[in-house]
Motif scaffolding. Structure first.
Motif, PDB file in Angstrom:
ATOM      1  N   THR A 231       0.837  -1.197   0.000  1.00  0.00           N
ATOM      2  CA  THR A 231       0.000   0.000   0.000  1.00  0.00           C
ATOM      3  C   THR A 231       0.871   1.246   0.000  1.00  0.00           C
ATOM      4  N   GLU A 246       2.386  -3.011   4.657  1.00  0.00           N
ATOM      5  CA  GLU A 246       1.060  -3.605   4.478  1.00  0.00           C
ATOM      6  C   GLU A 246       0.830  -3.940   3.010  1.00  0.00           C
ATOM      7  N   ARG A 248      -1.416  -4.682  -0.336  1.00  0.00           N
ATOM      8  CA  ARG A 248      -2.683  -4.336  -0.957  1.00  0.00           C
ATOM      9  C   ARG A 248      -3.586  -5.564  -1.028  1.00  0.00           C
ATOM     10  N   THR A 249      -4.872  -5.349  -0.931  1.00  0.00           N
ATOM     11  CA  THR A 249      -5.813  -6.460  -1.016  1.00  0.00           C
ATOM     12  C   THR A 249      -6.419  -6.611  -2.409  1.00  0.00           C
ATOM     13  N   ASP A 250      -6.162  -5.633  -3.273  1.00  0.00           N
ATOM     14  CA  ASP A 250      -6.782  -5.664  -4.604  1.00  0.00           C
ATOM     15  C   ASP A 250      -5.922  -6.338  -5.659  1.00  0.00           C
ATOM     16  N   THR A 252      -4.925  -9.245  -6.755  1.00  0.00           N
ATOM     17  CA  THR A 252      -5.030 -10.687  -6.958  1.00  0.00           C
ATOM     18  C   THR A 252      -4.131 -11.081  -8.119  1.00  0.00           C
TER      19      THR A 252
END
Length: 291
Positions: A231, A246, A248-250, A252
């Motif tokens: 991030t 941290e 990123r969660t996007d 994939t």
């Protein structure tokens, strides 16, 4: 048909996920001693995923970093161990991938202000090249954040007579600059004629890489990229631990591969992943390249 070289993904964060121990300031270097098996297995998983090139796990094995943490005598043994594990992984996987040497930032990632002197950088990079050059197929100068870092690493690497790839890290703000604030175009001009085979962008967010790749495309050398999945990199301090960052969660595997598709459309022929980009991402890239 364009020939695309597929790199491996990040090692530091991947080892953090696999390790039974907490993160340490010497992180990936200490894992070589404490848990060498997970280093080899990570290399093997990247090869199985489809990588054509794996990189030595020596990003934090520099004289300066080891001296800072009171273990300068670990330099040669850890370099040798990393070479051993990469070659063992290649043999175990049964695929003739290339092994890349690694010339990283000597003191800290993203902090060229701590390593500004060309001559001092050159001396230290020559020490690392001396340990790696007889055991690797090419040398990657990774996460170069300033012109002084990049030109010193390039000079030392080219002296090995191996192919050399220079990997620059750019600011995430779209300013077309290195982390040092120097213009990316000026860095490419400074590297021109120094003997590098390719120039890449690495360890920046995918969006920043997409914005900056056209500058590489205009410069004539073979080029490519491998992004990180953080991030932000602001939380990482010299001597700190990688768990401060941290993910990123996007990003994939599919979303990351969409970014890489855009880079290939621009003309990139060397692609892969950096921190927080793992074997599943590389497998998705390999599948798309086959299709």
């Amino acid at each position: 048909m364009v020939d695309i070289t597929l790199l491996d993904g990040g090692m530091g964060q991947e080892l953090l996920k696999r390790s039974a121990n907490p993160a340490h300031p010497m992180w990936s270097a200490k894992v070589l001693l404490d848990e060498p098996g997970i280093v080899q297995s990570a290399h093997e998983d990247y090869i199985k995923a489809g990588a054509d090139v794996i990189t030595l796990n020596t990003y934090s094995v520099t004289p300066e970093r080891l001296q800072r943490d009171g273990k300068p005598e670990w330099f040669k043994p850890l370099q040798a161990k990393a070479i051993e594990l990469a070659n063992a992984a290649r043999a175990s996987a049964g695929k003739n991938v290339r092994v890349a040497g690694c010339l990283p930032p000597l003191r800290a990632s993203y902090r060229p202000d701590l390593s500004p002197d060309f001559e001092d950088n050159l001396r230290r990079y020559r020490e690392i090249v001396a340990e790696q050059k007889d055991h690797v197929d090419l040398i990657q100068c990774e996460t170069m954040a300033s012109i002084a870092e990049a030109t010193a690493a390039c000079t030392a690497a080219v002296e090995s007579s191996l192919p050399v790839w220079i990997c620059l890290t750019v600011s995430d703000d779209g300013s077309h600059t290195l982390r040092s604030g120097e213009k990316l175009k000026d860095a490419l001009d400074a590297l021109a004629g120094r003997g590098a085979e390719a120039v890449l962008l690495n360890c920046s967010i995918p969006e920043a890489i997409t914005a900056n790749l056209p500058i590489l495309a205009d410069h004539g050398l073979r080029f490519g990229a491998y992004a990180n999945g953080f991030t932000s990199i602001k939380a990482l301090e010299p001597g700190g631990t990688v768990d401060a960052l941290e993910a990123r969660t996007d990003l994939t595997p599919e979303k990351y591969a969409d970014h890489v598709d855009a880079w290939i459309d621009i003309g990139a022929t060397i692609v892969g992943g950096c921190c927080e980009v793992g074997p599943a991402h590389i497998a998705e890239l390999a599948a798309r390249l086959k299709s």
